[in-house]
Design a protein around this motif. Structure first.
Motif, PDB file in Angstrom:
ATOM      1  N   ASP A  20      23.495  37.825  25.706  1.00  0.00           N
ATOM      2  CA  ASP A  20      24.661  37.491  24.893  1.00  0.00           C
ATOM      3  C   ASP A  20      24.131  36.792  23.652  1.00  0.00           C
ATOM      4  OD1 ASP A  20      26.917  36.598  23.638  1.00  0.00           O
ATOM      5  OD2 ASP A  20      27.618  35.329  25.282  1.00  0.00           O
ATOM      6  N   LEU A  21      24.028  37.523  22.566  1.00  0.00           N
ATOM      7  CA  LEU A  21      23.415  37.012  21.339  1.00  0.00           C
ATOM      8  C   LEU A  21      24.458  36.583  20.311  1.00  0.00           C
ATOM      9  CD1 LEU A  21      20.555  39.683  20.999  1.00  0.00           C
ATOM     10  CD2 LEU A  21      20.530  37.508  22.238  1.00  0.00           C
ATOM     11  N   SER A  22      25.666  36.348  20.768  1.00  0.00           N
ATOM     12  CA  SER A  22      26.740  36.001  19.838  1.00  0.00           C
ATOM     13  C   SER A  22      26.545  34.627  19.198  1.00  0.00           C
ATOM     14  CB  SER A  22      28.094  36.050  20.547  1.00  0.00           C
ATOM     15  OG  SER A  22      28.115  35.148  21.659  1.00  0.00           O
ATOM     16  N   SER A  23      25.723  33.764  19.816  1.00  0.00           N
ATOM     17  CA  SER A  23      25.480  32.435  19.232  1.00  0.00           C
ATOM     18  C   SER A  23      24.451  32.481  18.106  1.00  0.00           C
ATOM     19  CB  SER A  23      24.964  31.479  20.313  1.00  0.00           C
ATOM     20  OG  SER A  23      23.693  31.898  20.809  1.00  0.00           O
ATOM     21  N   TRP A  24      23.670  33.555  18.041  1.00  0.00           N
ATOM     22  CA  TRP A  24      22.535  33.670  17.107  1.00  0.00           C
ATOM     23  C   TRP A  24      23.077  33.883  15.691  1.00  0.00           C
ATOM     24  CZ3 TRP A  24      17.970  37.529  18.354  1.00  0.00           C
ATOM     25  CH2 TRP A  24      16.834  37.138  17.636  1.00  0.00           C
ATOM     26  N   LYS A  25      22.808  32.934  14.800  1.00  0.00           N
ATOM     27  CA  LYS A  25      23.324  32.999  13.433  1.00  0.00           C
ATOM     28  C   LYS A  25      22.247  33.259  12.391  1.00  0.00           C
ATOM     29  CE  LYS A  25      27.309  32.059  15.156  1.00  0.00           C
ATOM     30  NZ  LYS A  25      28.246  33.195  15.401  1.00  0.00           N
ATOM     31  N   VAL A  26      20.996  32.915  12.686  1.00  0.00           N
ATOM     32  CA  VAL A  26      19.905  33.129  11.729  1.00  0.00           C
ATOM     33  C   VAL A  26      18.723  33.735  12.466  1.00  0.00           C
ATOM     34  CG1 VAL A  26      18.296  32.091  10.090  1.00  0.00           C
ATOM     35  CG2 VAL A  26      20.621  31.178  10.301  1.00  0.00           C
ATOM     36  N   ALA A  27      18.410  34.985  12.162  1.00  0.00           N
ATOM     37  CA  ALA A  27      17.227  35.668  12.692  1.00  0.00           C
ATOM     38  C   ALA A  27      16.378  36.045  11.486  1.00  0.00           C
ATOM     39  CB  ALA A  27      17.625  36.906  13.489  1.00  0.00           C
ATOM     40  N   PHE A  28      15.463  35.155  11.125  1.00  0.00           N
ATOM     41  CA  PHE A  28      14.711  35.411   9.895  1.00  0.00           C
ATOM     42  C   PHE A  28      13.379  36.088  10.190  1.00  0.00           C
ATOM     43  CE2 PHE A  28      12.890  31.245  10.969  1.00  0.00           C
ATOM     44  CZ  PHE A  28      11.539  31.414  10.651  1.00  0.00           C
ATOM     45  N   SER A  29      12.953  36.903   9.257  1.00  0.00           N
ATOM     46  CA  SER A  29      11.626  37.505   9.290  1.00  0.00           C
ATOM     47  C   SER A  29      10.844  36.893   8.148  1.00  0.00           C
ATOM     48  CB  SER A  29      11.700  39.025   9.135  1.00  0.00           C
ATOM     49  OG  SER A  29      10.405  39.599   9.177  1.00  0.00           O
TER      50      SER A  29
ATOM     51  N   THR B  89       3.534  24.630   1.381  1.00  0.00           N
ATOM     52  CA  THR B  89       3.886  23.966   2.634  1.00  0.00           C
ATOM     53  C   THR B  89       4.371  24.979   3.657  1.00  0.00           C
ATOM     54  OG1 THR B  89       4.354  21.884   1.496  1.00  0.00           O
ATOM     55  CG2 THR B  89       5.191  22.103   3.740  1.00  0.00           C
ATOM     56  N   LEU B  90       5.463  25.661   3.391  1.00  0.00           N
ATOM     57  CA  LEU B  90       5.886  26.781   4.233  1.00  0.00           C
ATOM     58  C   LEU B  90       6.782  27.728   3.450  1.00  0.00           C
ATOM     59  CD1 LEU B  90       6.103  28.369   6.859  1.00  0.00           C
ATOM     60  CD2 LEU B  90       7.964  26.842   7.553  1.00  0.00           C
ATOM     61  N   ILE B  91       8.074  27.411   3.373  1.00  0.00           N
ATOM     62  CA  ILE B  91       9.021  28.379   2.817  1.00  0.00           C
ATOM     63  C   ILE B  91       9.097  28.255   1.299  1.00  0.00           C
ATOM     64  CG2 ILE B  91      11.085  26.911   3.005  1.00  0.00           C
ATOM     65  CD1 ILE B  91      12.537  29.506   4.029  1.00  0.00           C
ATOM     66  N   ALA B  92       9.108  29.408   0.636  1.00  0.00           N
ATOM     67  CA  ALA B  92       9.246  29.441  -0.823  1.00  0.00           C
ATOM     68  C   ALA B  92      10.641  29.896  -1.225  1.00  0.00           C
ATOM     69  CB  ALA B  92       8.199  30.369  -1.432  1.00  0.00           C
ATOM     70  N   SER B  93      11.177  30.863  -0.506  1.00  0.00           N
ATOM     71  CA  SER B  93      12.519  31.371  -0.806  1.00  0.00           C
ATOM     72  C   SER B  93      13.056  32.061   0.433  1.00  0.00           C
ATOM     73  CB  SER B  93      12.486  32.354  -1.984  1.00  0.00           C
ATOM     74  OG  SER B  93      11.765  33.528  -1.626  1.00  0.00           O
ATOM     75  N   GLY B  94      14.335  32.367   0.408  1.00  0.00           N
ATOM     76  CA  GLY B  94      14.938  33.051   1.538  1.00  0.00           C
ATOM     77  C   GLY B  94      16.340  33.512   1.211  1.00  0.00           C
ATOM     78  N   GLY B  95      16.887  34.312   2.112  1.00  0.00           N
ATOM     79  CA  GLY B  95      18.238  34.816   1.930  1.00  0.00           C
ATOM     80  C   GLY B  95      19.278  33.738   2.159  1.00  0.00           C
ATOM     81  N   VAL B  96      20.513  34.155   2.278  1.00  0.00           N
ATOM     82  CA  VAL B  96      21.633  33.229   2.441  1.00  0.00           C
ATOM     83  C   VAL B  96      22.242  33.425   3.823  1.00  0.00           C
ATOM     84  CG1 VAL B  96      23.897  32.528   1.576  1.00  0.00           C
ATOM     85  CG2 VAL B  96      22.109  33.255  -0.025  1.00  0.00           C
ATOM     86  N   ARG B  97      22.393  32.321   4.562  1.00  0.00           N
ATOM     87  CA  ARG B  97      22.966  32.396   5.908  1.00  0.00           C
ATOM     88  C   ARG B  97      24.344  33.036   5.855  1.00  0.00           C
ATOM     89  NH1 ARG B  97      22.689  27.768  10.513  1.00  0.00           N
ATOM     90  NH2 ARG B  97      24.280  28.536  11.944  1.00  0.00           N
ATOM     91  N   GLY B  98      24.545  33.965   6.766  1.00  0.00           N
ATOM     92  CA  GLY B  98      25.842  34.619   6.863  1.00  0.00           C
ATOM     93  C   GLY B  98      26.024  35.793   5.923  1.00  0.00           C
ATOM     94  N   GLU B  99      25.007  36.094   5.119  1.00  0.00           N
ATOM     95  CA  GLU B  99      25.084  37.231   4.205  1.00  0.00           C
ATOM     96  C   GLU B  99      23.946  38.201   4.502  1.00  0.00           C
ATOM     97  OE1 GLU B  99      25.183  36.051   0.142  1.00  0.00           O
ATOM     98  OE2 GLU B  99      26.794  34.578   0.420  1.00  0.00           O
ATOM     99  N   ALA B 100      24.244  39.478   4.517  1.00  0.00           N
ATOM    100  CA  ALA B 100      23.223  40.493   4.769  1.00  0.00           C
ATOM    101  C   ALA B 100      22.177  40.469   3.658  1.00  0.00           C
ATOM    102  CB  ALA B 100      23.876  41.871   4.849  1.00  0.00           C
TER     103      ALA B 100
END
Length: 591
Positions: free
Chosen positions: A286-295, A332-343
């Protein structure tokens, strides 16, 4: 959120969490990928870290370096946090597994020597010390401390040193293409600024639950999961990488059980969840709780996102859960990324024009955005030779600036000046971090096109190796996805193009549902012919050699990136051996 933005060091963050969230779960450890083997609350972690810090203070002073060498996640976390309290610079290091792996042992010894570490923090149950003595006797001469044998009563002897925001929290050694990686000096200031950016990009709060199997000695697992959880004051569920690799279903099962909301991994992990988990075995999820699956490791492939989203939509996964990210140790780690909740944003462009360095919309090649500049981040696309800024729509080297850029490399002022102090030639704007990555800004979105040093030039035209590798993978079902390596080399007075590809491991019985299992048994020659024809047809390149190798032959970083320089060097030295003929056996994908 409370904590974020109010502390200046990781030590202060731990103390504040212990006061404000004392009995809340900080970390749940699943050593077998299923059962809980250890649970830490914020208060217990702080107490245990102080106890180990008191033991550290008997042997080290603030600013000394300590290797963190542990296969057990609980040991690693306590050791790392103890360094933060003691003001000792932590040096996370990958265990040389399998034991006596010469390449990994050489890297480990190089890091130990470069950092000048005096101490090794480990666990009594990891059984690493004796094997390390045999293949790295110089490490055996250091002082070893088993963190799990330090009593919590030792915390009474801890005396907090003065730690400033500009002090070094830890050295993050690049998992680059040589046995001599460079140590990025991650200051508390840079680290906390990057945690703020990570939370903002991913849209994370203290209400999120993170589930991870990523190795903690690597920045994505350590900064993106362990330290992000501490920054937010949220709950992190951890399993070892091997638990996921052996059974990818364990990751999705843990997300289901703990109602995970954020879980990220390199591209290949999502491929494995599609290819290695049979459709009939997915009903328990049941993956309905999963909101951010980043690559967050190149290459990020739109086809992978589409396949994963389609495969798990029936089990509650929303399409907009998939999110891209771009980062590297030097920022350090992250430089940029998408927007949560948007494809993720994709753009179809002309592939030939892209090879020439221009974005021309409307073609049949799909690029996927890794987001826009956020918070303090500045992104410039620069000509790597002239150091002049390039316009949007033109490919160049990605330069970055922001509050989270570390001060430089440990003990390497020349490389620090070259990499961390770059300026735009005509305006003097800077300093910028030179990433060595190629990319393009299109409508303010950043797209990664490749690595500067990896570009293959044939007939004056640029070819990105990941494109050739993806074509090889699709050419035949027995080519192992995500483990190809294309490169150019000088031979006989001319540049030649070589592709190394792993084929699936021989196994005595067929795997149900596997494309390779359904296909007629091929010969290595047939697989080569398919690859040669596909690359020639799609890219107009004649490969000079296609070497098919067994599983685990193509070197990768801990984040899943192909080490093309290392692969090229191994090829030229004759160290890569051809895979055996299938000989009537079918093959299994093992990662």
């Amino acid at each position: 959120m409370g904590t974020p933005g109010q502390v200046s060091t990781i030590s202060a963050l731990l103390s504040e969490n212990a006061q404000q969230r004392a009995d809340e779960r900080a970390f749940t450890i699943l050593n077998d990928g299923h059962d809980e083997s250890d649970v830490m609350t914020h208060a217990s972690l702080d107490l245990e870290a102080r106890a180990i810090a008191a033991r550290l203070q008997q042997s080290a002073r603030p600013g000394d370096r300590a290797l963190v060498l542990a296969t057990d996640n609980a040991h690693f976390i306590r050791a790392f946090m103890a360094c933060q309290h003691a003001g000792v610079i932590a040096v996370p290091i990958a265990p040389p597994l399998p034991l006596r792996n010469p390449r990994k042992a050489a890297t480990m010894r190089a890091i130990a020597a470069d950092s000048g570490a005096r101490i090794v923090l480990t666990g009594s149950t990891t059984q690493l010390r004796e094997p390390v003595r045999t293949f790295a006797p110089d490490l055996a001469e250091l002082e070893w401390i088993d963190v799990d044998t330090v009593p919590v009563t030792a915390a009474a002897d801890f005396r907090a040193p003065r730690i400033d925001a500009e002090d070094i929290s830890f050295l993050q050694y690049t998992s680059g293409s040589t046995a001599l990686p460079k140590g990025v000096m991650v200051s508390h200031r840079a680290l906390l600024a990057n945690e703020e950016m990570f939370a903002a990009i991913m849209g994370l709060t203290a209400e999120d639950v993170i589930v991870s199997w990523l190795p903690l000695f690597h920045d994505m697992g350590l900064i993106g999961k362990v330290l992000q959880a501490s920054y937010l004051g949220t709950h992190l569920v951890l399993m070892p990488p091997a638990a996921f690799v052996q059974r990818p279903a364990r990751w999705l099962r843990a997300i289901t059980k703990y109602r995970g909301t954020m879980a990220g991994a390199p591209n290949f992990a999502y491929d494995m969840c599609v290819s290695r988990i049979a459709e009939q075995d997915r009903a328990e999820f049941d993956l309905s709780s999963w909101k951010v699956a980043f690559s967050g490791a190149e290459p990020i492939r739109p086809a992978t996102f589409d396949a994963f989203a389609k495969a798990y939509a029936p089990y509650g996964l929303a399409p907009e859960t998939m999110q891209t990210a771009y980062g590297l140790a030097e920022v350090t780690l992250i430089a940029s990324g998408g927007v949560r909740g948007e494809a993720p944003i994709t753009t179809d462009v002309d592939h030939d024009a892209l090879r020439k360095g221009q974005v021309v919309p409307g073609g049949d090649y799909t690029m996927i955005s890794v987001g826009k500049a956020r918070l303090s981040r500045r992104i410039a696309i620069v000509d790597p030779v002239t150091k002049l800024a390039r316009e949007q729509g033109t490919v160049g080297e990605i330069w970055l600036a922001g509050d989270d850029v570390p001060p430089g490399y440990w003990g390497n002022p020349e490389a620090t000046l070259e990499t961390f102090q770059a300026r735009i030639a005509d305006t003097g704007e800077g300093p910028f971090l030179r990433t060595g990555d190629l990319g393009v800004l299109h409508q303010d979105e950043l797209y990664i096109t490749g690595r500067l040093k990896d570009v293959i030039i044939v007939g004056g035209q640029n070819h990105y190796p990941q494109d050739l590798e993806e074509t090889a993978e699709s050419a035949h079902p027995w080519v192992r996805p995500g483990f190809g390596c294309a490169f150019a080399l000088e031979r006989d007075g001319r540049e030649q193009v070589v592709l190394v590809a792993e084929i699936l491991r021989p196994l005595g019985s067929r795997r149900t549902g596997s494309e390779a299992a359904k296909a007629p048994l091929p010969t290595l020659a047939e697989i080569r012919r398919k690859i040669l024809a596909a690359v020639s047809d799609q890219h107009g390149i004649r490969l000079d050699d296609v070497l098919l190798v067994p599983v685990a032959s193509a070197p990768k970083t801990s984040s899943g990136k192909i080490q093309r320089s290392t692969c090229r060097a191994a090829y030229e030295a004759g160290e890569l051996k051809s895979a055996p003929e299938p000989g009537g056996q079918v093959l299994e994908e093992i990662s």
